[in-house]
Each structure stands twice: as structure tokens, then as C-alpha cells.
Design an enzyme around this catalytic site. Structure first.
Site, PDB file in Angstrom:
ATOM      1  N   LYS A 130       0.864  -1.172   0.000  1.00 33.10           N
ATOM      2  CA  LYS A 130       0.000   0.000   0.000  1.00 33.10           C
ATOM      3  C   LYS A 130       0.902   1.224   0.000  1.00 33.10           C
ATOM      4  CE  LYS A 130      -4.251   1.914   1.774  1.00 33.10           C
ATOM      5  NZ  LYS A 130      -3.862   3.302   1.657  1.00 33.10           N
ATOM      6  N   ARG A 151      -7.824  11.429  -7.970  1.00 30.80           N
ATOM      7  CA  ARG A 151      -9.019  10.677  -7.617  1.00 30.80           C
ATOM      8  C   ARG A 151     -10.178  11.613  -7.278  1.00 30.80           C
ATOM      9  NH1 ARG A 151     -10.546   8.815  -2.487  1.00 30.80           N
ATOM     10  NH2 ARG A 151     -11.961   7.050  -2.560  1.00 30.80           N
ATOM     11  N   GLU A 187      -0.415   4.833  -8.101  1.00 29.58           N
ATOM     12  CA  GLU A 187      -0.100   5.783  -7.051  1.00 29.58           C
ATOM     13  C   GLU A 187       1.114   6.622  -7.444  1.00 29.58           C
ATOM     14  OE1 GLU A 187      -2.193   5.381  -4.505  1.00 29.58           O
ATOM     15  OE2 GLU A 187      -1.274   6.267  -2.724  1.00 29.58           O
ATOM     16  N   LYS A 332      -2.908  -2.528   7.492  1.00 31.63           N
ATOM     17  CA  LYS A 332      -1.962  -1.439   7.796  1.00 31.63           C
ATOM     18  C   LYS A 332      -0.796  -1.870   8.683  1.00 31.63           C
ATOM     19  CE  LYS A 332      -4.407   2.484   6.580  1.00 31.63           C
ATOM     20  NZ  LYS A 332      -4.110   3.885   6.474  1.00 31.63           N
TER      21      LYS A 332
HETATM   22  S1  IVH Z   1      -6.393  -0.481  -5.127  1.00 28.92           S
HETATM   23  C1  IVH Z   1     -10.553  -0.958  -5.813  1.00 28.92           C
HETATM   24  N1  IVH Z   1      -3.879  -0.881  -4.526  1.00 28.92           N
HETATM   25  O1  IVH Z   1      -5.160   3.393  -1.252  1.00 28.92           O
HETATM   26  C2  IVH Z   1      -9.374  -0.628  -4.986  1.00 28.92           C
HETATM   27  N2  IVH Z   1      -4.887   1.130  -3.795  1.00 28.92           N
HETATM   28  O2  IVH Z   1      -7.947   3.455   0.098  1.00 28.92           O
HETATM   29  C3  IVH Z   1      -8.768   0.632  -5.432  1.00 28.92           C
HETATM   30  N3  IVH Z   1      -3.356   2.617  -2.584  1.00 28.92           N
HETATM   31  O3  IVH Z   1      -7.011   5.585  -3.215  1.00 28.92           O
HETATM   32  C4  IVH Z   1      -7.439   0.890  -4.886  1.00 28.92           C
HETATM   33  N4  IVH Z   1      -1.582   1.336  -2.731  1.00 28.92           N
HETATM   34  O4  IVH Z   1      -4.484   5.765  -3.307  1.00 28.92           O
HETATM   35  C5  IVH Z   1      -4.919  -0.053  -4.418  1.00 28.92           C
HETATM   36  N5  IVH Z   1      -1.646  -1.362  -4.099  1.00 28.92           N
HETATM   37  C6  IVH Z   1      -2.688  -0.545  -3.999  1.00 28.92           C
HETATM   38  C7  IVH Z   1      -2.598   0.695  -3.346  1.00 28.92           C
HETATM   39  C8  IVH Z   1      -3.720   1.507  -3.256  1.00 28.92           C
HETATM   40  C9  IVH Z   1      -2.056   2.492  -2.298  1.00 28.92           C
HETATM   41  C10 IVH Z   1      -4.192   3.774  -2.188  1.00 28.92           C
HETATM   42  C11 IVH Z   1      -4.920   4.425  -3.311  1.00 28.92           C
HETATM   43  C12 IVH Z   1      -6.377   4.389  -2.962  1.00 28.92           C
HETATM   44  C13 IVH Z   1      -6.337   4.105  -1.501  1.00 28.92           C
HETATM   45  C14 IVH Z   1      -7.507   3.248  -1.180  1.00 28.92           C
END
Ligand code: IVH
Length: 702
Positions: A130, A151, A187, A332
Site C-alpha cells: 500500500k 481521484r 499511485e 496497515k
Molecule cells: S487499489 C478498488 N492498490 O489506497 C481498490 N490502492 O484506500 C482501489 N493505494 O485511493 C485501490 N496502494 O491511493 C490499491 N496497491 C494498492 C494501493 C492503493 C495504495 C491507495 C490508493 C487508494 C487508496 C484506497
């Protein structure tokens, strides 16, 4: 046949050449920024780039929107235009449990939703990182990047195309086969190194540094002027898709999330290598543990890991709850920033007397450890942040760096009880350095042109004495095994050792009286001290702890002089004939040996039997080619924290560099100090590296 082809023919040849250059440059960008494996020396890449730029200037009709010369080119915008996302950008549900239970809870939920029984096979998940940045949608039409958007609220974001184009790892054109229209999601982030570099520069320019890499990325993406965005040197990782149109014929949609990532990678997009297909909960938990272990050494910040059901068909079956997919979860890690209270601000005294203010904190768990102290760097830094006793502060401990105070939560500053509510006053005054050293009571002095204040006590100061002894005994100096912190504390506090020379007069009986010193360890220590007498001249010079004389300078001095006597007798001019020794280092050496006390310590050390093999002196008649800054042109602007203009110029020239007064395309580096002039703007326009004094010092000593 004539020597010069007719104009029409020239044009005919130019268009393919421009296209070829664009492809080549993007291929090298990909190798450099995505694969981290450059194919060409920088200079050759620059030549390709310059050729394309020349072509486009001479023939503007050859310019295309996907040209790499257009990464930073746009004019500042008045505002960002709204962009409606074809497919909404969702967020992910967060699993806050820190233990394996986060993975177990997610897997259990998925199995329940899919109505799997215990006898059914484990579910396959894609586990990835993440990233701590901000989500971006990249729209490619016919393979060309046409739009990038934030976004926003998930439905509508902002058009930040100009800024996103400055991210070198994002391809302006996709490779291979791809749908006619495809939204790539991922990201934008700032690497830790780029964050540190940017902040070092901000400090040198007396501008506020960024609070953390995430703010750096978010602020960078939302700059109206793309040249400002370019300076943040942002990065990007792709992790998903948005709208996909007209795919079927050319690009069969992959069946799994992991295959999807492989496809993104094949198109030339950066996809993080830390990802795995995990079967079942235990395997997810193992990934979480493994990444938790790696987290400090990653080159960028993450705040957790993400688990996604790997099968896209199952993803579809699971669907969404409001704006979160059921098939994904973020697990997390403990935060790398936390709030705590400053209980006291104290100063520490280093080996050369440098005074470092340190905040003593109410213990707080951050970045995986309990933090009780945070560095405040120097007086200017404390003043800039205005950290006071009683303040609630944000501390950051990311990676393996020393914890630091990021900023003060001013709303929570304790106020003096006051009847007049509108005239409240802070309870504690702004921090100031003490007048005298807290350890030895000698005066604390700060030279006008130095950022660092020092205790003037020299080796009278027990704090400096301890540090000097630890340095003397350290592995790369005299290498006295067993002479650690605790022991040195006792030796200095009981006044058994005042200088390094006293180490060689210690005996077993004296040592045995110390705390935690068994007879065996006393004998071991004496043996180590004895062994250290056989050393080398570079080690000995380094061990003396002369200010500004590090290991490599000590080596250079040893080889330049061959003899300690010759070094001790040298004047400024002779010293500067040593490679890498400029006026500042030379002055430190002369000052050191001018002190009777230091000469006496050296004499006693030699008398104690310290010896080294002879070295043939070689007054280095260094040829200009071998000088480190040979051929580099520098421009100085603003006031540097410690070097005067003259000293900086001398030091650069002594190493083969040139100092020029105006910024031009030929300038390699602009060295910026406080209140720089318009040269900075010029440098930014020309994309010339801007460095601060510490970076210059690094180059000078490399
Ligand atoms: S997937 C349908 N993958 O986390 C899921 N998000 O709370 C869409 N983020 O706005 C997001 N690393 O900015 C996804 N490997 C990852 C991610 C990621 C960071 C962030 C992203 C998103 C937020 C979601």
C-alpha cells in the site's frame, strides 16, 4: 548527386529520425526509471535528447504530444479542469489489526461471501504494497498518454496531466498491444531519497521543507506550474485498471489481478516488484510479516499491504459495498508519525564540540519502536519550527533514520493562564541555546557564518573528551576492541583518562576497580590497547580527530607527507598541495597542531610505542584529468551556511572545476545559499541541478 540533399528530401528524412529519437529516448527512460538498469551513459542520452530538441525547434511541425521533450513544457495553469472518471475510483476498506488477525479476518469474510466450506481449496490472493502517495488515473488513447487525473471524490477528479507528464517513469506511449482506450490506475509518490534531496535544498534556500513524502507527492501533483512539479521528481506505481474500451479484438482481458499487473508491466508501466500470489490466510500473514521487516529499508514509504482476490471473475462476483470493493482490503502497519509532547529541550555535545539540540519526548510508539528523543538538528531548525517545551509535536521515524520533530501543533501550545482570553501568551519562551556548555560550563560559541554552535571547552569538556576517545578507539581508527561507551564514561568521569595518551598508561589494577569490569575483560582490554600500537599512519592521523579530517583525507595526508613530523610542521600552502585538501581543511590541521596540548598528546602517544610502517611521500602532482571536478562549471548564488564565496570558489578550482558568474546551458551545478538571486530561476528553467553547500562539500571531498 549533390552533396546536400534537396529540402524536400531532408524533411522526408527528418520525420522518421524524430520518431526514432522519440522511441529511443523513451526506451532509455524506461530502462533508467522503470527497470533501474540504464543502457547508456548519461552524456549519450543527453546527446539524443539534444538532437531531438534541436530538430523540433528547427521544425515545429515534427513536434508530437508524446515527445519526451514535452514532459516539462507547459505553461502554468490558472486552475485545474475537472475530470469525470469513466469508472469511479474507489477506496479500500482498512483492516487495522496489526497481527495476523487482519489477514485471517479478510480471508474468513471472503470465504463466507463465496460460500466456501472448510474442505474447499484456499482462495488465491494477490498481495502487494500500500503505497503512501496519491491515486492517479492515467488515460491512454491508442497507446498515447492523453490525460491524467487525481481521484478527487472518486467520481470527479482534477486534470493534472501536465504535472504527471513530468514523472519520468510514466510512459508517454505504451508498448506492445493494448486496448484502444485504457485507464491505468496507480499511485504517484515521492521516494525517500528524492524527499531528502528536495528538503536539503529547501533548507539551503531557507524555504520550508516538506513534512513527509506523501505531502510532497500530493503537493507536487497539485502544482499549477509544471516546472515546480518537475522539481519534486515524483515516481509512480501502477496497480489496476479503470475504463477499458475496444479491448477484446487486440487484448484479451487477463483472468487474474496478477496477470493484469504483468500486462501493465509489459506496456512499460512501473509495477512494484514486491508482490506475490498468496494462497489462504497464513500466506497473506506471512507476506505482511515479510514486508513489515523490509519496510525500513524500502526506498519509499508504505503504510501497509493490500490483499486482493486474484481471480477477476471472483472479484466481479464479490462486487462492492458502497464505495469499497468486497474483494480487497488494506492491512496497515503501525504509523511512522505520531503525536507526543516535548518534555524538555536539551543540548548534546559532539566530538568536535558541536552542539545539537535534542527534544526529550513523552515516550511514543512510532515506526515500530518507542521513541523518547528526537533530533532538532541545530538552532536555526529549532527556531524555524519554533519547538518549545510543553508543545505537542508530530514526530516521524521512517526507515532507519533518526527520529525527528516534523512540526508543532500550535493549537495545543500551553498558554499562560490569563484573564484576557484574547491576549493569551505562550507558557514557555522560544528556545535559545544555553550560554555555556551543560557538561563543562565553557562558553558556547557560534561563528557568524556557521549553522553549528560549539562548546569552546575542547578537551577540557568531558563530553568532547568522551567522544574523542570513542573516536580514537573506533574500528577504522586505532581499533581498540572493548573500549565502548560505558567504559569511556567511567574512565572520563573518574578522571582516569584525560586524553588518548592516558589509555596507554592504564593497568589491570586500575581497570579492575571499575564497575562491570571482570579481571578477564580488563586483561582483554589491555591486550587490545597493546595491539593498537601497531597501526598505520592514515589510521593514526584519522584517530587524532582533527576537525574536517575524515578517513579519506587522513589517507591522502599520510601519502602526501609520509611522515607525521612533516605534517605537523606544514603550513597552509603546503597542506593544500594534498589532493582534496582545501583552505578549510588546511586551516583545521594548522589550528590543531598549533595547540600545545595536542602536540603533547601526539608526543606521548609516540613515546608510548605507537608505530607504523614508513610511507613514501608523494607530493601529488595530480594531473588535471584526475581531479574530481574536472570540466564541471559551477555558479554560486546566495549566502552559503559556512563557506564564503571566495573559499567555495577556491575549493572548486583546486579540484579542477570552474566557477562562472552567470547561469547558462553550460552550467553543471548552481550552488545555492540563503536568499539566492534570480540565478535560481534561470537554473530551474534550464533544468540545471541546484545543490546546497552540503552537497557541494560532498563533491569536494569525494
Ligand atoms: S487499489 C478498488 N492498490 O489506497 C481498490 N490502492 O484506500 C482501489 N493505494 O485511493 C485501490 N496502494 O491511493 C490499491 N496497491 C494498492 C494501493 C492503493 C495504495 C491507495 C490508493 C487508494 C487508496 C484506497
Amino acid at each position: 548527386m549533390s552533396a546536400t540533399p534537396p529540402v524536400a528530401e531532408l524533411e522526408l528524412e527528418l520525420a522518421p529520425r524524430a520518431a526514432q529519437l522519440r522511441r529511443e529516448i523513451e526506451r532509455h527512460n524506461h530502462a533508467y526509471y522503470v527497470l533501474d538498469a540504464p543502457l547508456l551513459p548519461d552524456a549519450e542520452f543527453d546527446a539524443l535528447f539534444a538532437e531531438l530538441r534541436q530538430l523540433e525547434i528547427a521544425h515545429p511541425e515534427l513536434l508530437t504530444p508524446d515527445s519526451p521533450t514535452q514532459r516539462v513544457g507547459g505553461k502554468p495553469l490558472p486552475h485545474f479542469a475537472p475530470v469525470r472518471h469513466a469508472v469511479p475510483m474507489l477506496s479500500i476498506r482498512t483492516e487495522t489489526d496489526t497481527e495476523a488477525s487482519g489477514a485471517i479476518a479478510f480471508d474468513a469474510r471472503i470465504r463466507r461471501e463465496l460460500e466456501l466450506s472448510e474442505s474447499d481449496a484456499p482462495v488465491a490472493y494477490l498481495a502487494e504494497l500500500k503505497f503512501d502517495g496519491l491515486a492517479i488515473n492515467l488515460r491512454y488513447e491508442n497507446g498515447v498518454l492523453t490525460q491524467a487525473a487525481t481521484r478527487g471524490d472518486g467520481q470527479t477528479g482534477e486534470d493534472v496531466t501536465q504535472n504527471i507528464r513530468t514523472i519520468r517513469s510514466i510512459p508517454l506511449r505504451l508498448q506492445g498491444t493494448f486496448p484502444r482506450i485504457v485507464d491505468v490506475r496507480g499511485e504517484a509518490y515521492m521516494s525517500r531519497a528524492d524527499f531528502e534531496r528536495y528538503n536539503a535544498r529547501q533548507r539551503a534556500l531557507n524555504r520550508p521543507p516538506l513534512v513527509n513524502p506523501r505531502n510532497g507527492a500530493a503537493g507536487g501533483v497539485r502544482q499549477l506550474d509544471p516546472t515546480m512539479a518537475a522539481q519534486r521528481r515524483l515516481s509512480f506505481f501502477a496497480y489496476g485498471l479503470g475504463e477499458v474500451a475496444d479491448a477484446a479484438a487486440v487484448w484479451p482481458l487477463p483472468a487474474t489481478q496478477s496477470a493484469l499487473l504483468a500486462a501493465l508491466q509489459a506496456w512499460g508501466l512501473p509495477v512494484c516488484a514486491h508482490r506475490t500470489v498468496a494462497l489462504g490466510a497464513e500466506s497473506l500473514a506471512a507476506f505482511h510479516r515479510e514486508i513489515g521487516r523490509l519496510r525500513p529499508s524500502l526506498p519509499f514509504d508504505i503504510d501497509g499491504v493490500v490483499y486482493k482476490v486474484d481471480s477477476l471473475a471472483l472479484q466481479q462476483r464479490l462486487g462492492f459495498v458502497t464505495r469499497e470493493p468486497r474483494w480487497a482490503v488494506a492491512h496497515k502497519f503501525p504509523a511512522e508519525e505520531a503525536l507526543t509532547v516535548v518534555e524538555a529541550i536539551e543540548v548534546q555535545v559532539g566530538r568536535t564540540g558541536a552542539i545539537t539540540p535534542v527534544a526529550r519526548l513523552t515516550p511514543v510508539f512510532v515506526g515500530g519502536v518507542t521513541v523518547t528523543n528526537a533530533t532538532l538538528h541545530n538552532l536555526d531548525e529549532v527556531r524555524r519550527k519554533d519547538v518549545r517545551i510543553g508543545d505537542t509535536v508530530i514526530v516521524r521515524r521512517a526507515g532507519d533514520v533518526i527520529p525527528e520533530v516534523v512540526n508543532v501543533v500550535l493549537d495545543r501550545r500551553p498558554q499562560r493562564p490569563n484573564r484576557d482570553l484574547f491576549d493569551a501568551e505562550p507558557l514557555y519562551p522560544a528556545f535559545d541555546l544555553p550560554q555555556s556548555c551543560p557538561i563543562c560550563a565553557s562558553a558556547i560559541v557560534k561563528a557568524e557564518d556557521e549553522a553549528i554552535a560549539r562548546c569552546s571547552g575542547g578537551l577540557i569538556c568531558p563530553a568532547q573528551r568522551k567522544q574523542a576517545l570513542l573516536h580514537f578507539a573506533s574500528r577504522r581508527a586505532m581499533d581498540i576492541e572493548g573500549l565502548g561507551d560505558k567504559l569511556v564514561d567511567q574512565l572520563v568521569e573518574r578522571d582516569l583518562v584525560r586524553s588518548a595518551a592516558d589509555l596507554y598508561t592504564l593497568d589491570a589494577a586500575t581497570l579492575a576497580r571499575l564497575e562491570r569490569m571482570a579481571e578477564k575483560s580488563a586483561l582483554n582490554l589491555l591486550a587490545a590497547i597493546e595491539r593498537s600500537k601497531q597501526t598505520t599512519l592514515p589510521r593514526f592521523i584519522f584517530a587524532l580527530g582533527i576537525r574536517n579530517v575524515g578517513e579519506s583525507t587522513a589517507k591522502d595526508l599520510a601519502h602526501s607527507f609520509g611522515q607525521l613530523d612533516a605534517l605537523m610542521a606544514a603550513d597552509l600552502q603546503r597542506l593544500q598541495q594534498t589532493p582534496d585538501v582545501g583552505p578549510i581543511v588546511a586551516r583545521s590541521i594548522v589550528d590543531f597542531f598549533a595547540e600545545a596540548h595536542n602536540r603533547e598528546v601526539v608526543d606521548r602517544l609516540i613515546a608510548a610505542g605507537i608505530a607504523w610502517p614508513t610511507i613514501e611521500p608523494s607530493v601529488a602532482a595530480s594531473s588535471p584529468d584526475s581531479l574530481p571536478l574536472n570540466g564541471k562549471t559551477f555558479v554560486l548564488t546566495g549566502t552559503l551556511p559556512s563557506l564564503s564565496r571566495e573559499a567555495a570558489k577556491e575549493a572548486i578550482e583546486a579540484r579542477g572545476g570552474k566557477v562562472s558568474s552567470a547561469v547558462s546551458k553550460k552550467t553543471d551545478y548552481v550552488v545555492a545559499g540563503a536568499e539566492p538571486g534570480s540565478k535560481i530561476d534561470k537554473a530551474m528553467q534550464l533544468d540545471i541541478s541546484i545543490i546546497d553547500e552540503s552537497q557541494l562539500q560532498e563533491m569536494l571531498s569525494s
